[in-house]
Motif scaffolding. Structure first.
Motif: not given
Ligand SMILES: Nc1ncnc2c1ncn2[C@@H]1O[C@H](COP(=O)(O)OP(=O)(O)OP(=O)(O)O)[C@@H](O)[C@H]1O
Ligand SMILES: [Mg+2]
Lengths: 323, 311, 339
Positions: C316-329, C236-246
């Motif tokens: 690249s960092c802004v991109f990754f931070s933003f993606s991680g944030w978006a996934i968590r949202q 169930a938390i696979r997306p959260a794992i992806v967000a954490a990795a990102v």
């Protein structure tokens, strides 16, 4: 049926491990659980070995002398002095950075939780704060240099005789450090504000207070603990940051005040912090005094531990129970 | 009269599920209970004489679980006090009582789910087929004693995967989709859900309605062929039609599976229960055949509760 | 007189503060918050402007491989003083590759360890151990990177040099580089530990948020606890794992100081196809490259090259931070997000 409670023997039912458990726990499950245990213990082992190693190394090189003497240029370890100046530098930078970050961070957090209009802007700001967390400190540092090298910023920066602006000073480093601490202040404050239930705000409005004074008189006092936690975490970030110091304070280990006004001259001048002291004295820097690097690293670690304990205490004591 | 193992018809005995003993007597008249052997749990030998009226289907009633002076405490709070009960296969046992009297706690003790609560302390014994469950492996016990929760809790997966979940994840071997399909279909049929979902087995389970979700959870439990099924207010969140379907399902299941149901709905208990246990503040106040508890309750409290005088 | 009554009742005068103040406060705070966005935009834009000559002079070849990157950097540094003669030629691939290699390996290892240790912390650790591990994770997150770097350069690097690198290995690459322990391996090991805490914090949060319902449902089917956690909670938390990795990737990309200390400051691209040897080869990712070149920032073309590195990192960092944030949202909409 109800009577006879005294006769009953109560025992906690423990999970029997062995009997019939085979076949239910497949090999894969057992391996998985084993790995989970190993990784969990791995974390503890890493933390303890880092601490103990640095404690052993650090304590053996630490003495009153290194703590109270200024760094000197010397070829021999014994001649390189101590790290009084870097400690002062760390304090200065932390104070400066938090002094800038705390009010701004609290303001942003208030706007995000209490106003947040228009909603799309709020979401962008939220993402922006998140991006600040992820922004590489080295990139922030060279961007800071870009800003503070402009002649516009000359009053805040170390300047050469001919008028060249170096863009390096405690001011410059402190300003960039505040950006590193900012997301933590925002996070801590937002969490605290979010945990205040709606009815508290409504009660305040019902008393005739408007939003601004509700925030000032009710919400901010109630989220003191959260703000303190966030600020402390931000302080820890500043204290641990090295790249910004190396770029924006330069490589002089001693405090080098600039200008004629006392106190201000220190901020306008350059110097070092514990982190840059460790870096410069490690084999990666000039490698003059690894023993002193160990000692300074141990002091850093002690500060980090102290801040961690502080955060724990604040959160524990500040936990507000809303009815 | 003959003995059938119903599993063979469904080709399921390979799955390691013990065959269901059922004595079938030719005839079309509705089933009537003819043999009650409650007590020691020993099943009678086949040659043992026993009263069967011709033309009636007979269902074996035998003790599967026995609760001996069970007590459960959460810290200082006693949720269940000294309760002794039997759970028989071939019947539905209804647990009734006011809110907070410990019905859920009792039910969750039967499959040791209550042990997940760190503060819970259990005393007394619970036996499954004369074996103390305290010494059984939790997972083995729960394989035999299935449970359905008050809130439908399908997993966030497809309908098929939900029903197949228990079979896939309970051992070392993961059976293939082919092998699972007949079992899944059978479980959905028995839960009365097959007709509604046969076309969309690959849809997410969370897109089903509440009643469908609850029946999906029944199917999920049935797919692993439990011998005892615990139901905790399975219909409390459902509309009358879904409730009726689930009640039908329960009645159809009871000759294969011992069923314990917690319900606040006394009409429901009257409709489907063979035995009723009334609990009050953690005590077992009355336990007996449904007709007796509802029509001639012995304890004053039961009388009040059954009449609806309760607060 | 209203003010008199107010004073008499002791209610502070702010009660009278009407809408205009409130509006002003809102606007002020809003402007402050928007300044964050302006700052990020400004940072990206000004860094790009400053970096532009480096990109413009090299075109896409900037990202490619060719020649010795350290030699190129030194040529840029030693450019003639006349702006017309500035040297810009750079093929940054070895630095980019080193960044990708070290961050990528660390994120892979850290994800693996973080998932397992989070499961352990939330579901399997005995209470006493659990109470120990959580502060330990916070502590590991707070240890300054220069301390990790110091331990790396004084303990791990010599250890790798003395115990893992054989003479044979040294000889086989002697004509290209020297193996001294500063290596992809040392960098990856330490970086893994450094990004672990942030991942664990996120994964633990979302594991805790998985409804107990689901796990109980699985347990009630006779599925053992490990399987129940793995097939229901972790699924169930696979997306959260992806967000954490990102998010951890963003952290890893931006780490400069520790990598400057242990990665081995050589612009070299270790090749995994050389076999296990690549782990022992030195390299230098982008972030430490800036740190190493910090003293040459005032040399115009060299500074511009450094800002080019900075630009790549920021983007690249802004991109990754933003993606991680978006996934968590998107996660928190389903109630199992972190936070
Ligand atoms: N995890 C727990 N910790 C502490 N007390 C608990 C816990 N679970 C239940 N209790 C207490 O045990 C008592 C019995 O609870 P239980 O859930 O078994 O009641 P119930 O009969 O199922 O009620 P309802 O009909 O409302 O579902 C209650 O007083 C409850 O407060
Ligand atoms: Mg209940």
């Amino acid at each position: 049926m109800i009577s006879g409670a005294g006769k009953k023997r109560t025992r906690r039912v423990r999970k029997p491990r062995k009997k019939g458990a085979k076949g239910v726990w497949s090999i894969g499950d057992r391996i998985g659980l084993g790995i989970a245990w190993i990784t969990g213990i791995f974390l503890c082992v890493v933390a303890f070995s880092v601490t103990i190693y640095l404690a052993v190394k650090g304590i053996s090189y630490i003495n009153l002398d290194v703590l109270t003497s200024r760094p000197e240029a010397g070829v021999e370890q014994s001649e390189t002095g101590g790290f009084l100046d870097p400690m002062i530098g760390t304090v200065l930078l932390t104070v400066l950075g938090t002094a800038i970050a705390a009010p701004i961070g609290v303001g942003i957090a208030i706007w995000l939780t209490e106003y947040g209009r228009p909603a799309s802007l709020a979401r962008f700001v939220e993402a922006g704060v998140e991006m600040l967390v992820g922004a590489p400190s080295i990139a922030l540092a060279i961007f800071g240099l870009l800003i503070f090298q402009t002649s516009f910023m000359a009053p805040f920066s170390f300047t050469a005789e001919g008028g060249a602006v170096f863009g390096r000073s405690f001011f410059a480093a402190g300003a960039i450090m505040s950006l590193i601490a900012l997301p933590f202040v925002v996070g801590g404050t937002r969490e605290a504000l979010n945990s205040i239930p709606k009815h508290v705000r409504e009660a305040s409005f019902a008393l005739g207070k408007d939003q601004a004074s509700t925030i000032r008189r009710v919400l901010l006092p109630a989220s003191r603990a959260g703000i303190a936690t966030g600020t402390t975490l931000g302080m820890a970030q500043i204290i641990g940051e090295t790249a910004v110091v190396v770029v924006l304070l330069g490589a002089s280990l001693q405090l080098a005040p600039e200008g004629a006004i006392p106190v201000l001259d220190i901020f306008k001048g350059t110097g070092s912090t514990l982190t840059s002291y460790v870096y410069i004295n490690s084999p990666a820097g000039e490698g003059k005094a690894p023993e002193k690097a160990y000692a300074a690293a141990f002091v850093l670690l002690l500060i980090v531990i102290a801040l961690n304990v502080m955060v724990n205490q604040i959160t524990k004591r500040g936990q507000h129970k809303w009815g | 009269m003959g003995i059938e193992t119903t599993d063979d018809e469904r080709g399921l005995s390979e799955a390691g599920v013990p065959p269901v003993r059922r004595i079938v007597v030719d005839g079309e008249t509705p089933p009537v209970r003819v043999a009650h052997r409650i007590g020691n749990g020993a099943s009678p030998g086949l040659d043992e004489p026993f009263a069967v009226e011709q033309d009636f289907e007979a269902v074996w009633v035998e003790e599967r679980m026995r609760i001996e002076s069970l007590g459960v405490r959460f810290g200082q709070k006693e949720a269940v006090k000294d309760v002794s009960l039997q759970v028989n296969s071939g019947e539905v046992l209804a647990l009734i009582g006011p809110s907070g009297c410990g019905k859920t706690t009792l039910l969750r003790s039967l499959n040791k789910l209550v042990d997940l609560t760190p503060t819970a302390i259990r005393s007394g014994r619970i036996l499954l087929d004369d074996e103390d469950t305290a010494y059984m492996d939790d997972t083995l016990l729960r394989k035999k004693v299935g449970m359905l929760f008050q809130q439908p809790n399908p997993f966030p997966m497809t309908i098929f995967d939900n029903v197949a979940y228990g079979l896939r994840e309970r051992g070392s071997k993961r059976p293939g989709k082919k092998a699972l399909e007949p079992i899944v279909v059978d479980a959905l049929e028995r839960a009365g859900l097959w007709d509604e979902v046969s076309d969309n087995l690959n849809h997410p389970a969370l897109s089903l309605s509440g009643g469908q979700q609850q029946r999906l959870c029944i199917a999920r439990s049935l797919a692993v062929r439990p011998e005892v099924l615990l139901l905790d207010e399975p219909c409390s969140a459902l509309d009358p039609i879904s409730t009726a379907i689930i009640e039908d399902t329960i009645v159809n299941l009871k000759d294969e599976i011992a069923i314990v149901i917690v319900t606040h709905n006394l009409q429901q208990a009257e409709r489907i229960a063979d035995k009723v246990a009334f609990m009050y503040l953690g005590d077992l106040v009355e336990y007996g055949p449904a007709t007796q508890v509802f029509n001639a309750p012995m304890a004053e409290r039961t009388k009040d509760y059954v009449r609806g005088d309760f607060g | 007189m209203p003010s008199l009554t107010l004073e008499a009742t002791g209610i502070p005068e702010e009660v009278e503060a009407g809408d205009p103040t409130n509006r002003r406060v809102e606007l002020m705070l809003g402007a402050l918050a928007s300044a964050v966005l302006l700052f990020i935009a400004g940072m990206i834009i000004f860094t790009l402007i400053k970096a532009w000559p480096s990109f413009a002079n090299n075109g896409l070849a900037w990202f490619g491989a060719g020649g010795n990157v350290d030699q190129q950097l030194s040529d840029i540094f030693n450019s003639p003083a006349d702006p017309a003669d500035y040297v810009y030629e750079l093929r940054a691939w070895p630095l980019i590759w080193s960044t990708i290699l070290i961050s990528g390996l660390s994120v892979v290892f850290a994800t693996f360890i973080a998932v397992f240790s989070s499961i352990f912390i939330v579901h399997f650790a005995p209470t006493a151990l659990q109470k120990l591990i959580e502060p330990v994770v916070k502590y590991l997150a707070a240890v300054p990177s220069v301390v990790y770097g110091l331990i790396g350069i004084l303990v791990i690097v010599p250890w790798i040099n003395n115990n893992l690198i054989t003479e044979q290995m040294r000889a086989s690459v002697a004509y290209v580089i020297q193996l001294d322990g500063s290596s992809v391996m040392a960098a990856t090991m330490i970086l893994t530990v450094m990004i672990l805490p942030i991942m664990i914090a996120l994964i633990v949060d979302s594991l805790r948020a998985v409804p107990l319902n689901w796990r109980e449902g699985a347990l009630a089917l006779g599925v053992n606890k490990w399987r129940a956690v793995r097939t229901v909670s972790v699924r169930a938390i696979r997306p959260a794992i992806v967000a954490a990795a990102v998010l951890a990737t963003a952290r890893a990309l931006g780490e400069a100081i520790m990598l400057a200390m242990v990665a081995g400051s050589i612009g070299f691209a270790p090749n995994p196809f050389d076999g296990i040897l690549f782990l022992f080869e030195p390299s230098r990712p982008l972030a430490p490259s800036i740190l190493d070149g910090e003293e040459g920032l005032s040399v115009v073309p060299f500074g511009e090259t450094m800002y080019a590195f900075g630009f790549i990192l920021i983007v690249s960092c802004v991109f990754f931070s933003f993606s991680g944030w978006a996934i968590r949202q998107s996660l928190s909409r389903y109630g199992i997000g972190a936070r």
